[in-house]
Design a protein around this motif. Sequence first.
Motif, mmCIF file in Angstrom:
data_model
loop_
_atom_site.group_PDB
_atom_site.id
_atom_site.type_symbol
_atom_site.label_atom_id
_atom_site.label_comp_id
_atom_site.label_asym_id
_atom_site.label_seq_id
_atom_site.Cartn_x
_atom_site.Cartn_y
_atom_site.Cartn_z
ATOM 1 N N PHE A 23 1.457 -1.228 0.146
ATOM 2 C CA PHE A 23 0.114 -0.056 -0.415
ATOM 3 C C PHE A 23 0.913 1.155 -0.135
ATOM 4 N N LEU A 24 1.852 1.756 0.954
ATOM 5 C CA LEU A 24 2.648 2.346 1.426
ATOM 6 C C LEU A 24 3.615 3.264 0.378
ATOM 7 N N ALA A 25 4.556 2.040 0.114
ATOM 8 C CA ALA A 25 5.940 2.226 -0.525
ATOM 9 C C ALA A 25 5.000 2.615 -2.309
ATOM 10 N N ARG A 26 4.186 1.886 -2.895
ATOM 11 C CA ARG A 26 3.993 1.966 -3.630
ATOM 12 C C ARG A 26 3.091 3.312 -4.307
ATOM 13 N N ARG A 27 1.982 3.757 -3.417
ATOM 14 C CA ARG A 27 1.624 5.219 -3.140
ATOM 15 C C ARG A 27 2.467 6.100 -2.980
ATOM 16 N N ARG A 28 3.770 5.985 -2.193
ATOM 17 C CA ARG A 28 4.487 7.013 -2.666
ATOM 18 C C ARG A 28 5.434 7.000 -3.949
ATOM 19 N N ARG A 29 6.050 6.025 -4.334
ATOM 20 C CA ARG A 29 6.278 5.611 -5.790
ATOM 21 C C ARG A 29 5.220 6.288 -6.623
ATOM 22 N N SER A 30 4.519 6.579 -6.676
ATOM 23 C CA SER A 30 3.297 6.877 -7.587
ATOM 24 C C SER A 30 4.106 8.439 -6.926
ATOM 25 N N ALA A 31 4.103 8.815 -5.603
ATOM 26 C CA ALA A 31 3.711 10.392 -5.323
ATOM 27 C C ALA A 31 5.028 10.893 -6.097
ATOM 28 N N LYS A 32 5.826 10.355 -5.677
ATOM 29 C CA LYS A 32 7.341 10.380 -6.487
ATOM 30 C C LYS A 32 7.458 11.134 -7.689
ATOM 31 N N GLU A 33 6.933 9.979 -8.414
ATOM 32 C CA GLU A 33 6.655 9.940 -10.073
ATOM 33 C C GLU A 33 6.275 11.435 -10.260
ATOM 34 N N MET A 34 5.066 11.803 -9.285
ATOM 35 C CA MET A 34 4.229 13.229 -9.796
ATOM 36 C C MET A 34 5.141 14.217 -9.102
ATOM 37 N N LEU A 35 5.838 14.359 -8.350
ATOM 38 C CA LEU A 35 6.968 15.114 -7.383
ATOM 39 C C LEU A 35 7.885 14.966 -8.800
ATOM 40 N N ALA A 36 8.606 13.951 -9.056
ATOM 41 C CA ALA A 36 9.349 14.913 -10.209
ATOM 42 C C ALA A 36 9.483 15.697 -11.584
ATOM 43 N N ARG A 37 8.157 15.110 -11.826
ATOM 44 C CA ARG A 37 7.084 15.865 -13.186
ATOM 45 C C ARG A 37 7.487 17.048 -12.452
ATOM 46 N N ALA A 38 7.060 17.250 -11.758
ATOM 47 C CA ALA A 38 6.704 19.136 -11.803
ATOM 48 C C ALA A 38 8.108 19.557 -11.425
ATOM 49 N N GLU A 39 8.778 18.998 -10.736
ATOM 50 C CA GLU A 39 10.460 19.701 -10.366
ATOM 51 C C GLU A 39 11.063 19.079 -11.987
ATOM 52 N N ALA A 40 11.387 18.528 -12.687
ATOM 53 C CA ALA A 40 11.225 18.873 -14.172
ATOM 54 C C ALA A 40 10.548 19.732 -14.946
ATOM 55 N N ARG A 41 9.105 20.119 -14.331
ATOM 56 C CA ARG A 41 8.497 21.858 -15.039
ATOM 57 C C ARG A 41 9.021 23.294 -14.649
ATOM 58 N N GLY A 42 9.791 22.757 -13.524
ATOM 59 C CA GLY A 42 10.203 23.797 -12.517
ATOM 60 C C GLY A 42 9.048 24.356 -11.606
ATOM 61 N N GLU A 43 8.267 23.524 -11.583
ATOM 62 C CA GLU A 43 7.105 23.429 -10.288
ATOM 63 C C GLU A 43 8.133 23.598 -8.491
ATOM 64 N N LEU A 44 9.405 23.096 -7.929
ATOM 65 C CA LEU A 44 9.458 22.736 -7.593
ATOM 66 C C LEU A 44 10.719 23.466 -6.833
ATOM 67 N N ARG A 45 10.334 24.195 -5.322
ATOM 68 C CA ARG A 45 11.435 24.747 -4.974
ATOM 69 C C ARG A 45 13.356 24.124 -5.394
ATOM 70 N N PRO A 46 14.089 24.291 -5.737
ATOM 71 C CA PRO A 46 15.230 23.109 -5.251
ATOM 72 C C PRO A 46 15.627 21.949 -3.906
#
Length: 195
Positions: free
Chosen positions: A127-150
Amino acid sequence: MSPEAHKRGRPRCEHTRANILAATEALLDEGGPGAASMDAIAHRAGVSKATVYRWWPSRGWVVLESLVELMERESAFVDTGSLAGDLRSQVRALARILRTSSGSSIAAIIAEMQTDPEIGQAFREAFLARRRRSAKEMLARAEARGELRPGLDPELVLDLLYAPLYLRLLLKHQPIDEAFVEQSLRLVLSGLQPD
């Protein structure tokens, strides 16, 4: 140990597996975690209790697998093109689930994992690890778009985002309503975005 490690006997018939998980989900929806006994699951699915036990060692395991499937289906991590859109879509869907009897079932599994190390490990892996992997992919996409603080720690970001939802689920001291979800999202997003 994952639920798959507990499979015994013949390989699963996917049709039977789907019926058992659908029966479990229906029972959870109708009566919460207490309604999903192994007898009730078997009866609702139209199989013997031995069939259920052949693939899941306990009620907690079949409930957990049913909840994993529900979460994958009902609160998927979609790519909307923006971090704000992705978070709103996912967190709103999760909050809707947590307000239902499925949320009560998740709380019951979290309680059960305090005394059952195998359920705890299965919950963290399935449950948890699978959900967190998907959430980290979401954050990686945001980082690639420049939407996250470094330099943000994704583990900390996810804890800050989801902990308030699970705190309200477990303590029931305040509702998991839309106003709470929106306010939480605004606060978290303000801390994530570049200056």
